[in-house]
Motif scaffolding. Structure first.
Motif, PDB file in Angstrom:
ATOM      1  N   LYS A 122       6.827  15.169  31.213  1.00  0.00           N
ATOM      2  CA  LYS A 122       7.958  15.089  31.914  1.00  0.00           C
ATOM      3  C   LYS A 122       8.470  16.170  33.207  1.00  0.00           C
ATOM      4  O   LYS A 122       8.308  15.582  34.018  1.00  0.00           O
ATOM      5  N   SER A 123       9.189  16.772  32.478  1.00  0.00           N
ATOM      6  CA  SER A 123       9.523  18.268  32.781  1.00  0.00           C
ATOM      7  C   SER A 123       9.533  19.197  32.294  1.00  0.00           C
ATOM      8  O   SER A 123       9.381  19.834  31.095  1.00  0.00           O
ATOM      9  N   ASP A 124       9.753  20.522  33.349  1.00  0.00           N
ATOM     10  CA  ASP A 124       9.988  22.029  32.987  1.00  0.00           C
ATOM     11  C   ASP A 124      10.601  22.195  32.380  1.00  0.00           C
ATOM     12  O   ASP A 124      11.219  23.577  32.573  1.00  0.00           O
ATOM     13  N   ASP A 125      12.376  21.677  32.960  1.00  0.00           N
ATOM     14  CA  ASP A 125      13.623  22.010  32.150  1.00  0.00           C
ATOM     15  C   ASP A 125      13.530  22.310  31.028  1.00  0.00           C
ATOM     16  O   ASP A 125      13.045  21.927  30.234  1.00  0.00           O
ATOM     17  N   CYS A 232      18.794  21.505  32.718  1.00  0.00           N
ATOM     18  CA  CYS A 232      18.570  20.495  31.469  1.00  0.00           C
ATOM     19  C   CYS A 232      18.050  19.624  31.041  1.00  0.00           C
ATOM     20  O   CYS A 232      18.686  18.584  31.086  1.00  0.00           O
ATOM     21  N   LEU A 233      17.208  19.515  29.822  1.00  0.00           N
ATOM     22  CA  LEU A 233      17.160  17.785  29.179  1.00  0.00           C
ATOM     23  C   LEU A 233      17.847  18.247  27.411  1.00  0.00           C
ATOM     24  O   LEU A 233      17.950  18.991  27.095  1.00  0.00           O
ATOM     25  N   THR A 234      19.641  17.317  27.851  1.00  0.00           N
ATOM     26  CA  THR A 234      19.891  17.871  26.211  1.00  0.00           C
ATOM     27  C   THR A 234      19.681  16.716  25.682  1.00  0.00           C
ATOM     28  O   THR A 234      19.927  15.591  25.882  1.00  0.00           O
ATOM     29  N   TRP A 253      19.701   9.346  30.651  1.00  0.00           N
ATOM     30  CA  TRP A 253      21.159   8.927  31.109  1.00  0.00           C
ATOM     31  C   TRP A 253      21.445  10.348  32.420  1.00  0.00           C
ATOM     32  O   TRP A 253      21.510  11.352  31.430  1.00  0.00           O
ATOM     33  N   GLU A 254      21.958  10.755  32.955  1.00  0.00           N
ATOM     34  CA  GLU A 254      22.652  11.529  34.020  1.00  0.00           C
ATOM     35  C   GLU A 254      24.164  12.096  33.791  1.00  0.00           C
ATOM     36  O   GLU A 254      24.831  11.167  33.824  1.00  0.00           O
ATOM     37  N   VAL A 262      20.084  15.952  31.946  1.00  0.00           N
ATOM     38  CA  VAL A 262      19.880  14.490  32.183  1.00  0.00           C
ATOM     39  C   VAL A 262      19.736  14.730  30.530  1.00  0.00           C
ATOM     40  O   VAL A 262      19.448  15.570  29.410  1.00  0.00           O
ATOM     41  N   GLY A 263      21.046  13.163  29.376  1.00  0.00           N
ATOM     42  CA  GLY A 263      21.170  13.446  28.370  1.00  0.00           C
ATOM     43  C   GLY A 263      20.247  12.251  27.882  1.00  0.00           C
ATOM     44  O   GLY A 263      19.767  11.479  28.828  1.00  0.00           O
TER      45      GLY A 263
END
Length: 501
Positions: A122-125, A232-234, A253-254, A262-263
């Motif tokens: 769902k994300s390109d980060d 980023c997604l972490t 969570w943000e 975004v954690g």
């Protein structure tokens, strides 16, 4: 026969409800139980003939429910025909435990991998995996590696050296990343702040006063994320069972302190035993500090450690640990016995067993500063820095020796300079913001968190601290709300003392 531990004796009504109807165990059906049972324990259920009929997990608050004779006592996981409950003659190994739970562990793994893949689709980060060298972050790293390598999606491993890591952890991280062939995908960042210098400003960290995580750990992470584009997604190894706060946080969570992050925790609902069995199943090398008795791996000054771990840290760190405790003792005016009891691990909200002897340490200066509403500023550059920070919150009119602050075109404060001090007259609800801004201007530790947070690149780092460009600043205030000095200035008497002196 030897009786196995962790048993619950139930009446015939409860036996029928469990075995015939497949229901959980309720308080009215309990006749007796093993006194060693604790919340979260796995137990076996026996009938009045002392035959085992089921196994289950004890619910929270079960003792109170038993006293009230209502509520669920145990979540039944499996039931069967009644049979003798025996203690196994042969002791089981961890390998036996893994084999017995292999199908369950594989199911947990598939669920976590599916979750990771769905989030990433769902994300390109950019994707990061935060790795500290502990068991939870290792399990998370293994899961993300399996999930994303099968998708052909790139990810990076992020390690933050706070400057107060165990040497064994640093060496272990290098080894395990080499074994997993992830050396080329590793981003290592170091704290911009010397913990022991920041200690002089904030005072010792505590469980309810954790400035250290923000200044030494989150700040370099925020800077790394900014270098990747700001978003980023972490993936982080957090679990709901670790604390009530993490339970409320959820699996996604943000970031509050780290903007743009975004954690995500793929092991959010895993127990400690789930994590250990999964790592044993994978056959990976574990941090050697676990074999020395540490329950959690992190910074060696962490106030979250228990008393037993303090003894282990003393053996591992040696003279540096003794020096740290001496500094804590002097800073908080604690006796040798109070230091041994670990009273330094709390500042404002001690546990119940400690509240009767709670000490209100070092609050006098902070209270005095709040009432007096004046601070010392000797250098002209410090005053200019203060005005630049106040401009992130208010409209500022500098008229020589007097500065007026406007909020929505209404005057809310006046700052008057008298030689080497500033007298502040402000509305009560604005005074605290002005005090925080003053602390931020005069007590900057150069952690770089505000620098990484500012969306307009309006902050520059100078020798004496930060400087906000009035041309670039849009007064969004984000740099204030992510600043550790801003956040903790009202709780840190050492900052109050510095402003007074």
């Amino acid at each position: 026969k030897q009786r196995a531990k962790k048993w619950i004796l139930v009446d015939r009504g409860a036996e029928e409800a469990i075995v015939v109807q497949g229901r959980n165990l309720l308080a009215p059906g309990v006749k007796d139980y093993d006194e060693d049972i604790r919340e979260g324990d796995f137990v076996y259920v026996v009938n009045e003939e002392w035959k085992a009929i089921a196994v289950g997990k004890i619910a929270r608050g079960f003792k109170q429910k038993l006293s009230e004779r209502r509520g669920m006592i145990a979540k039944i996981r499996r039931f069967a025909e009644a049979k003798d409950a025996e203690v196994l003659a042969k002791k089981a190994s961890w390998g036996d435990a893994v084999d017995a739970n292999r199908s369950f562990l594989e199911m947990m793994e598939r669920k976590a991998i599916t979750f990771i893949q769905e989030v990433c689709r769902k994300s390109d980060d950019p994707v990061l995996v935060s790795f500290s060298g502990g068991k939870d972050s290792l399990a998370t790293l293994l899961l993300v590696k399996k999930a994303l390598e099968s998708l052909g999606k790139e990810f990076y491993v992020l390690f933050t050296d706070t400057g107060i890591e165990y040497p064994e952890t640093i060496n272990y991280i290098k080894r395990i990343l080499r074994q997993l062939r992830l050396e080329d995908k590793t981003i290592s960042v170091s704290s911009f702040v010397n913990f022991f210098k920041a200690l002089d400003l904030f005072g010792p960290p505590a469980r309810d006063f954790r400035w250290c995580c923000k200044t030494c750990k989150l700040a370099p992470i925020a800077y790394a994320i900014k270098s990747l584009g700001g978003k980023c997604l972490t993936f982080i190894g957090l679990r709901e069972m670790e604390s009530a706060k993490r339970r409320r946080q959820g699996a996604v969570w943000e970031g509050i302190w780290v903007k743009g992050q975004v954690g995500i925790s793929p092991i959010y609902d895993w127990s400690t035993l789930n994590v250990w069995l999964y790592l044993f199943k994978e056959g990976v090398e574990l941090n050697p500090l676990y074999y020395k008795g540490l329950e959690r791996i992190g910074c060696w000054v962490c106030p979250s450690m228990d008393l037993a771990e303090m003894r282990i840290v003393e053996e591992i760190i040696g003279p540096s640990w003794h020096g740290y405790l001496k500094k804590i003792s002097e800073s908080l005016s604690l006796s040798e016995q109070e230091v041994k009891l670990g009273l330094w691990r709390w500042r404002f909200k001690p546990p119940r067993w400690l509240r009767s002897g709670e000490k209100k340490m070092h609050r006098r200066q902070a209270r005095y500063l709040y009432e007096k509403k004046e601070v010392r500023i000797e250098k002209e550059d410090d005053f200019k820095r203060l005005l630049s920070i106040l401009k992130t919150m208010y409209e500022v009119h500098d008229e020589g020796g007097q500065v007026t602050l406007l909020d929505k075109e209404r005057s809310i404060a006046i700052l008057m300079r008298e030689k080497e001090k500033i007298i502040i007259e402000a509305e009560s609800r604005h005074w605290l913001k002005i005090l925080r801004g003053t602390a931020r201007a005069l007590a900057c530790v150069k952690c770089m968190l505000c620098f990484a947070t500012c969306p307009n690149k309006a902050i520059e780092l100078r020798q004496e601290g930060i400087e906000v460009s009035t041309e670039k600043c849009t007064a969004c205030g984000e740099c204030n709300y992510t600043c550790p000095v801003w956040a903790y200035s009202l709780k840190a008497p050492h900052i109050a003392k510095r402003l007074l002196e």
